[in-house]
Design a protein around this motif. Structure first.
Motif, PDB file in Angstrom:
ATOM      1  N   LEU A  95      23.101  45.148  41.138  1.00  0.00           N
ATOM      2  CA  LEU A  95      24.487  45.403  40.736  1.00  0.00           C
ATOM      3  C   LEU A  95      25.257  46.045  41.875  1.00  0.00           C
ATOM      4  N   VAL A  96      24.675  47.076  42.479  1.00  0.00           N
ATOM      5  CA  VAL A  96      25.334  47.780  43.576  1.00  0.00           C
ATOM      6  C   VAL A  96      25.459  46.863  44.799  1.00  0.00           C
ATOM      7  N   ALA A  97      24.433  46.042  45.043  1.00  0.00           N
ATOM      8  CA  ALA A  97      24.490  45.113  46.172  1.00  0.00           C
ATOM      9  C   ALA A  97      25.630  44.115  45.999  1.00  0.00           C
ATOM     10  N   LEU A  98      25.833  43.655  44.763  1.00  0.00           N
ATOM     11  CA  LEU A  98      26.913  42.710  44.493  1.00  0.00           C
ATOM     12  C   LEU A  98      28.276  43.342  44.783  1.00  0.00           C
ATOM     13  N   PHE A  99      28.480  44.566  44.285  1.00  0.00           N
ATOM     14  CA  PHE A  99      29.761  45.227  44.527  1.00  0.00           C
ATOM     15  C   PHE A  99      29.919  45.609  45.997  1.00  0.00           C
ATOM     16  N   GLY A 100      28.813  45.977  46.663  1.00  0.00           N
ATOM     17  CA  GLY A 100      28.888  46.293  48.089  1.00  0.00           C
ATOM     18  C   GLY A 100      29.330  45.085  48.902  1.00  0.00           C
ATOM     19  N   TRP A 101      28.822  43.911  48.523  1.00  0.00           N
ATOM     20  CA  TRP A 101      29.223  42.665  49.213  1.00  0.00           C
ATOM     21  C   TRP A 101      30.671  42.309  48.893  1.00  0.00           C
ATOM     22  N   TRP A 102      31.049  42.456  47.620  1.00  0.00           N
ATOM     23  CA  TRP A 102      32.377  42.027  47.163  1.00  0.00           C
ATOM     24  C   TRP A 102      33.491  42.954  47.658  1.00  0.00           C
ATOM     25  N   LEU A 103      33.285  44.274  47.534  1.00  0.00           N
ATOM     26  CA  LEU A 103      34.350  45.229  47.825  1.00  0.00           C
ATOM     27  C   LEU A 103      34.326  45.750  49.252  1.00  0.00           C
ATOM     28  N   PHE A 104      33.127  45.839  49.863  1.00  0.00           N
ATOM     29  CA  PHE A 104      33.019  46.512  51.160  1.00  0.00           C
ATOM     30  C   PHE A 104      32.428  45.626  52.254  1.00  0.00           C
ATOM     31  N   ASP A 105      32.239  44.337  51.945  1.00  0.00           N
ATOM     32  CA  ASP A 105      31.730  43.381  52.929  1.00  0.00           C
ATOM     33  C   ASP A 105      30.386  43.822  53.505  1.00  0.00           C
ATOM     34  N   GLU A 106      29.533  44.398  52.649  1.00  0.00           N
ATOM     35  CA  GLU A 106      28.194  44.824  53.081  1.00  0.00           C
ATOM     36  C   GLU A 106      27.182  43.718  52.791  1.00  0.00           C
ATOM     37  N   SER A 107      26.117  43.721  53.546  1.00  0.00           N
ATOM     38  CA  SER A 107      25.041  42.754  53.323  1.00  0.00           C
ATOM     39  C   SER A 107      23.710  43.485  53.311  1.00  0.00           C
ATOM     40  N   LEU A 108      22.748  42.916  52.626  1.00  0.00           N
ATOM     41  CA  LEU A 108      21.408  43.501  52.561  1.00  0.00           C
ATOM     42  C   LEU A 108      20.624  43.121  53.812  1.00  0.00           C
ATOM     43  N   ASP A 109      20.129  44.105  54.553  1.00  0.00           N
ATOM     44  CA  ASP A 109      19.275  43.769  55.684  1.00  0.00           C
ATOM     45  C   ASP A 109      17.833  43.653  55.205  1.00  0.00           C
TER      46      ASP A 109
END
Length: 301
Positions: free
Chosen positions: A246-260
């Motif tokens: 859930l947090v990964a999805l919002f991190g990608w959507w709102l903050f342009d973050e990706s999982l390393d």
């Protein structure tokens, strides 16, 4: 027809997990407008406001306690954990901050030995060591990707483990709602003091994110305590891991973050170790209850 108890417990834990995940996202959004110390204060203030109508409604059990000094100590340590955790959520990638928070059960095992004198055998120690390998994989000390801020997230997990031990002691006498209530009663003034030194008046949408931190945090705590009352920790713990996607999805959507890949590998190791620790604790608890049925049936123990 009412749902079976295990299903109700699972749904409550899933609701709690989603609420805590949304709280993490709201914290990240709020830190763009006000300092971390101030976010912590408003999280507690709005959380208490959301809690009062529930706990003070007619017919609710008494909230009296004789453990105020213990609640004060629990609240001071808990506030330290909160401030470190909020800083991590505001300054590290969301998935990395949440992943490191999953190391709390590893530190709980160590604290239970040092503080409560519990006996931990080789299997669980092995799981703890493997879990710490997962932490090292995420933090990567000595590499070019290492950031000192990850140590603040680890410190939040250490302090959270101490809080978990204290809650275990407090709930031997007081109910879960009483523990939550007095925690907020102390948290609000304690968190206001440091917030005053960096105070910035929120404006506009900042109020929405600050209110969301309190409401989602309180909802998560209430659902979590009720889930654990109905179900076994070993069965419910894996559900809490749903917070990460859930947090990964919002991190990608709102903050342009990706999982390393290192965070994925590390959190996989940590979650596997946590699942085994929860399984062993539940197994030993059932074995003790079977061997000592009279003692296990005593209320308040």
């Amino acid at each position: 027809m009412p749902l079976p108890t295990p299903i109700r417990a699972a749904l409550l834990m899933l609701g709690s997990t989603m609420a805590f995940g949304m709280m993490a996202v709201a914290i990240r959004l709020a830190t763009a407008y006000v300092p971390t110390l101030e976010v912590a204060f408003f999280r507690n203030a709005f959380g208490l406001l959301a809690l009062l109508p529930i706990l003070l409604r007619p017919g609710h059990a008494s909230l009296r306690t004789r453990q105020l000094p213990r609640y004060f100590l629990r609240s001071v340590i808990g506030l330290g954990s909160m401030l470190c955790g909020f800083w991590a959520l505001g300054h590290l990638p969301l998935t990395q901050a949440v992943s490191l928070s999953y190391s709390t059960p590893l530190f709980v095992t160590i604290a239970a030995v040092l503080w409560l004198g519990e006996t931990v055998r080789m299997r669980r120690w092995g799981a703890v060591i493997i879990g710490f390998i997962g932490v090292l994989v995420i933090v990567r000390p000595g590499s070019t990707d290492f950031t000192p801020g990850t140590l603040i997230a680890v410190l939040a997990a250490v302090l959270s483990a101490l809080v978990a031990i204290q809650i275990k002691q407090l709930t031997r006498i007081d109910g879960a709602d009483t523990v939550v209530f007095y925690t907020y009663v102390f948290w609000v003034p304690l968190s206001l003091v440091p917030a005053l030194f960096v105070w910035v008046w929120p404006s506009g949408i900042a109020w929405l994110w600050l209110a969301a931190t309190g409401m989602f945090g309180t909802l998560g705590q209430l659902l979590w305590t009720r889930a654990l009352r109905l179900g076994e920790v070993s069965a419910l713990t894996p559900i809490s891991f749903m917070q990460l996607p859930l947090v990964a999805l919002f991190g990608w959507w709102l903050f342009d973050e990706s999982l390393d890949r290192w965070t994925i590998i590390g959190v996989g190791i940590i979650l596997g170790a946590n699942a085994y620790i929860a399984h062993r604790e539940a197994l030993l608890a059932r074995r003790a209850a079977t061997q000592s049925p009279t003692a296990a049936a005593k209320p308040g123990e």
